[in-house]
Design a protein around this motif. Structure first.
Motif, PDB file in Angstrom:
ATOM      1  N   ALA A 110       0.808  -1.220   0.000  1.00  0.00           N
ATOM      2  CA  ALA A 110       0.000   0.000   0.000  1.00  0.00           C
ATOM      3  C   ALA A 110       0.839   1.266   0.000  1.00  0.00           C
ATOM      4  N   THR A 148      -3.901   0.878  -3.789  1.00  0.00           N
ATOM      5  CA  THR A 148      -4.952   0.011  -3.245  1.00  0.00           C
ATOM      6  C   THR A 148      -5.236  -1.192  -4.149  1.00  0.00           C
ATOM      7  N   PHE A 185      -9.021   3.597   3.387  1.00  0.00           N
ATOM      8  CA  PHE A 185      -9.078   2.854   2.132  1.00  0.00           C
ATOM      9  C   PHE A 185      -9.764   1.511   2.380  1.00  0.00           C
ATOM     10  N   PRO A 187     -10.586  -1.082  -0.447  1.00  0.00           N
ATOM     11  CA  PRO A 187     -10.772  -1.713  -1.757  1.00  0.00           C
ATOM     12  C   PRO A 187     -11.374  -3.104  -1.660  1.00  0.00           C
ATOM     13  N   ALA A 192     -12.017   2.623  -3.062  1.00  0.00           N
ATOM     14  CA  ALA A 192     -10.575   2.881  -3.142  1.00  0.00           C
ATOM     15  C   ALA A 192     -10.146   3.807  -2.010  1.00  0.00           C
ATOM     16  N   GLU A 193     -10.817   4.969  -1.885  1.00  0.00           N
ATOM     17  CA  GLU A 193     -10.586   5.868  -0.744  1.00  0.00           C
ATOM     18  C   GLU A 193     -11.889   6.566  -0.408  1.00  0.00           C
TER      19      GLU A 193
END
Length: 255
Positions: A110, A148, A185, A187, A192-193
């Motif tokens: 990450a 991610t 985050f 995923p 994704a965020e």
């Protein structure tokens, strides 16, 4: 059928910042397909459907404590209006230290070789909290490139469903001052965020309270949109989170 529809930016007082969410007011129960169709049409990470439990209830009705109670699929949620925002009532979730060797591959995938000061894990929420070194500042966290894409394929999938990056605030730095910063985050569940995440602060609140020796804190989530939260730990083991809200769209949805 015509339904009142709103888009609200939460944890901010400024439009186009904070966490955008659609809010749909419904008089009668909608079937699951209708919920999904509306949510896809809104194309936001959250779409809330609010229905009165009793026909005599009023959406704007207040009780003696100025508190509205919502029965949600995740449990009961209480909200009350304050002078400068809305206060949400959440439980607190404890964390325990996490062995670096067990999650080292995930963290390196990450954020690479960024210096890490502490790692905690919340079994209740399946969130991994990574505290970055105090040598970094807010600008570093804001501009950090987080990869991610490979995370759902790491060995920790199943145990970890969300990654929190957090950083201690900078005393005497920017105005307004914040006690801590974070980014989130997920995923593993298709996010994704997240712009601003109330639920992660049920973990961050008690962690930073112990680290800083404070019960009242101000937090900033360093996503591209950004969001502010006032955190207040209560003696009953819960936490109040206060934030602003800006209505950016109000209209009628035809179904």
């Amino acid at each position: 059928m015509k339904l009142p529809m709103f888009i609200v930016d939460a944890f901010t007082a400024t439009a186009f910042r904070g966490n955008p969410a659609a809010v749909c007011l419904v008089e009668n129960t909608l079937d699951e397909d209708s919920h999904q169709h509306i949510a896809r049409e809104m194309n936001l990470s959250e779409t809330a459907f609010i229905r009165k439990l009793q026909p005599t209830d009023n959406f704007t009705q207040k009780n003696t404590n100025n508190t509205l109670t919502f029965v949600t699929m995740s449990g009961e949620l209480k909200a009350r209006r304050a002078e400068d925002g809305i206060v949400l009532d959440f439980p607190l979730y404890p964390t325990s230290p996490q062995d670096l060797h067990e999650v080292e591959d995930l963290i390196k995938a990450a954020i690479g070789d960024v210096l890490v000061q502490d790692i905690q894990y919340s079994p209740d929420t399946k969130n991994l909290m990574v505290r970055l070194s105090d040598s970094y500042n807010r600008s570093f966290l804001e501009t950090l490139k987080v990869n991610t894409e490979p995370l759902p394929r790491t060995e920790q999938t199943g145990k970890v469903k969300g990654l929190i990056l957090t950083l201690k605030g900078e005393p005497g730095g920017r105005t307004p001052q914040y006690d801590f910063y974070s980014r989130y985050f997920a995923p593993w569940v298709g996010v994704a965020e997240d712009p601003v995440t109330g639920s992660t602060h049920t973990i961050l609140g008690p962690y930073w309270s112990e680290e800083l020796g404070k019960k009242e804190m101000r937090a900033f989530q360093c996503s591209r949109r950004g969001g502010e939260l006032d955190i207040s730990l209560r003696p009953d083991g819960r936490v109040d989170m206060k934030g602003g809200a800006a209505i950016v769209l109000e209209g009628t949805l035809t179904v």
